[in-house]
Design an enzyme around this catalytic site. Structure first.
Site, PDB file in Angstrom:
ATOM      1  N   ASN A   3       0.880  -1.172   0.000  1.00  0.00           N
ATOM      2  CA  ASN A   3       0.000   0.000   0.000  1.00  0.00           C
ATOM      3  C   ASN A   3       0.917   1.222   0.000  1.00  0.00           C
ATOM      4  OD1 ASN A   3      -1.742   2.090   0.476  1.00  0.00           O
ATOM      5  ND2 ASN A   3      -2.398   1.411   2.520  1.00  0.00           N
TER       6      ASN A   3
ATOM      7  N   LYS B  83       0.165   4.264  -0.294  1.00  0.00           N
ATOM      8  CA  LYS B  83      -0.442   5.481   0.277  1.00  0.00           C
ATOM      9  C   LYS B  83      -0.174   6.658  -0.674  1.00  0.00           C
ATOM     10  CE  LYS B  83      -0.195   3.268   4.700  1.00  0.00           C
ATOM     11  NZ  LYS B  83      -0.138   3.343   6.141  1.00  0.00           N
TER      12      LYS B  83
ATOM     13  N   HIS C 226      -9.479   1.152   5.115  1.00  0.00           N
ATOM     14  CA  HIS C 226      -8.198   1.402   5.791  1.00  0.00           C
ATOM     15  C   HIS C 226      -8.422   2.368   6.953  1.00  0.00           C
ATOM     16  CE1 HIS C 226      -4.081   2.609   6.537  1.00  0.00           C
ATOM     17  NE2 HIS C 226      -3.719   1.510   5.888  1.00  0.00           N
TER      18      HIS C 226
ATOM     19  N   GLU D 283      -6.815   4.798   7.927  1.00  0.00           N
ATOM     20  CA  GLU D 283      -6.609   6.219   7.591  1.00  0.00           C
ATOM     21  C   GLU D 283      -7.857   6.799   6.926  1.00  0.00           C
ATOM     22  OE1 GLU D 283      -2.923   5.565   5.486  1.00  0.00           O
ATOM     23  OE2 GLU D 283      -1.997   5.039   7.400  1.00  0.00           O
TER      24      GLU D 283
ATOM     25  N   GLU E  46      -5.398  -4.943  10.337  1.00  0.00           N
ATOM     26  CA  GLU E  46      -4.382  -3.909  10.536  1.00  0.00           C
ATOM     27  C   GLU E  46      -4.648  -3.187  11.860  1.00  0.00           C
ATOM     28  OE1 GLU E  46      -2.549  -2.757   6.471  1.00  0.00           O
ATOM     29  OE2 GLU E  46      -4.064  -1.306   7.013  1.00  0.00           O
TER      30      GLU E  46
ATOM     31  N   GLY F 209       2.551   2.190  10.833  1.00  0.00           N
ATOM     32  CA  GLY F 209       3.526   3.279  10.754  1.00  0.00           C
ATOM     33  C   GLY F 209       4.234   3.584  12.064  1.00  0.00           C
TER      34      GLY F 209
ATOM     35  N   SER G  63       3.535  -2.200  10.262  1.00  0.00           N
ATOM     36  CA  SER G  63       4.982  -2.257  10.527  1.00  0.00           C
ATOM     37  C   SER G  63       5.637  -3.564  10.092  1.00  0.00           C
ATOM     38  CB  SER G  63       5.261  -1.981  12.013  1.00  0.00           C
ATOM     39  OG  SER G  63       4.868  -0.656  12.333  1.00  0.00           O
TER      40      SER G  63
HETATM   41  P1  13P Z   1       3.123   0.356   7.606  1.00  0.00           P
HETATM   42  O1  13P Z   1       3.613  -0.921   7.003  1.00  0.00           O
HETATM   43  O2  13P Z   1       3.887   1.556   7.138  1.00  0.00           O
HETATM   44  O3  13P Z   1       3.012   0.261   9.092  1.00  0.00           O
HETATM   45  O4  13P Z   1       1.630   0.598   7.058  1.00  0.00           O
HETATM   46  C1  13P Z   1       0.727  -0.440   7.107  1.00  0.00           C
HETATM   47  C2  13P Z   1      -0.479  -0.072   6.341  1.00  0.00           C
HETATM   48  O5  13P Z   1      -1.167   0.870   6.670  1.00  0.00           O
HETATM   49  C3  13P Z   1      -0.783  -0.874   5.150  1.00  0.00           C
HETATM   50  O6  13P Z   1      -2.059  -0.599   4.670  1.00  0.00           O
END
Ligand code: 13P
Length: 259
Positions: free
Chosen positions: A9, A11, A91, A93, A163, A169, A208
């Protein structure tokens, strides 16, 4: 036996030239596992052109649930479907920053399926919810509401991504035990709908994931791969993650052949 999925992903990162450079720099080969990259909408066409011959599957990061019309700035499932097979929905976010609630997410899932896209449906609890022991209740609610009104045929097309918000992150990856317990819970919950579907539905972990922790997570019985943010942005890093996924998939095939 379920196929291992290694999904990136990206982003809101990269430009078209960086997509081309990324694909050219990748040094992994894979035949057994599935590799999906989810870039921003503006990069879908470039990734489609550069990545399709390499066996990269393409996912979008979002869609709007209406099919067309006066929705400035939005992109429909049919528009995304021209380039992508998958779309991330739910997600954390999108839930947190853009206020997408379960009912909006359910409409997005239905719209994606209607256009022939396979949703990568994300669920996850916050650290506060885990601290107050509400994680199972929250995940159950997100699954029930987000996947409401889906036929059994539709559910077969879903990939679930667990997740935990506290792991995204932050560098704080879930322990294999936490990941396994939640993935088992999710699979068991899907059994209420259909046992065969539950056995076959891919449930991937996100939060992560890095080269040095991927294998331990992947070894868990109910973990079928990962949705990777930060560590998917570098072509060589992502290639190393693919190599781990591919090797594990081959090990699974060998194990099932010998049993
Ligand atoms: P990270 O791997 O940067 O923690 O992000 C995970 C994520 O949000 C995947 O959709």
């Amino acid at each position: 036996m379920r196929q291992v999925i290694v999904a990136g992903n990206w982003k809101m990162n990269k430009t078209s030239q960086q997509v081309i450079d990324f694909v050219n720099k990748m040094n992994a080969e894979w035949k057994k596992c599935k590799v999906i990259i989810c870039p921003s909408h503006s990069l879908l066409s470039t990734l489609y052109q550069t990545g399709k011959n390499k066996g990269i599957c393409i996912g979008a990061q979002n869609i709007y649930y209406e099919s067309k019309g006066a929705f400035t700035g939005e992109t429909s499932s049919d528009q995304v479907k021209e380039f992508a097979e998958y779309v991330i929905i739910g997600h954390s976010e999108r839930r947190r920053i853009f206020g997408e609630d379960d009912s909006i997410l359910n409409k997005k899932v239905l719209s994606a399926l209607n256009s022939g896209l396979r949703p990568i449906f994300c669920v996850g609890e916050s650290s506060q919810q885990r601290k107050t022991h509400k994680e199972y209740e929250i995940i159950k609610e997100q699954l029930d509401n987000g996947l409401r009104s889906l036929s059994t045929d539709d559910i077969k097309k879903i990939i679930i991504a667990y997740e935990p918000v506290w792991a995204i992150g932050t560098g704080e990856v879930a322990t294999p035990q936490i990941a396994q317990e939640m993935h088992f819970f999710i699979r068991n919950h899907i059994k209420n709908i259909d046992g065969d579907i539950a056995d076959n539905i891919p449930i991937i972990y996100g939060g992560s994931v890095k080269v040095d922790n991927f294998y331990d997570i992947l070894r868990c019985d109910d973990v079928d791969g990962a949705l990777i943010g930060g560590a998917s942005l570098d072509a060589l890093n992502f290639s190393d993650l693919i190599k781990i996924g591919e090797k594990h998939n081959i090990d699974l095939i060998n194990m099932s052949d010998s049993s």
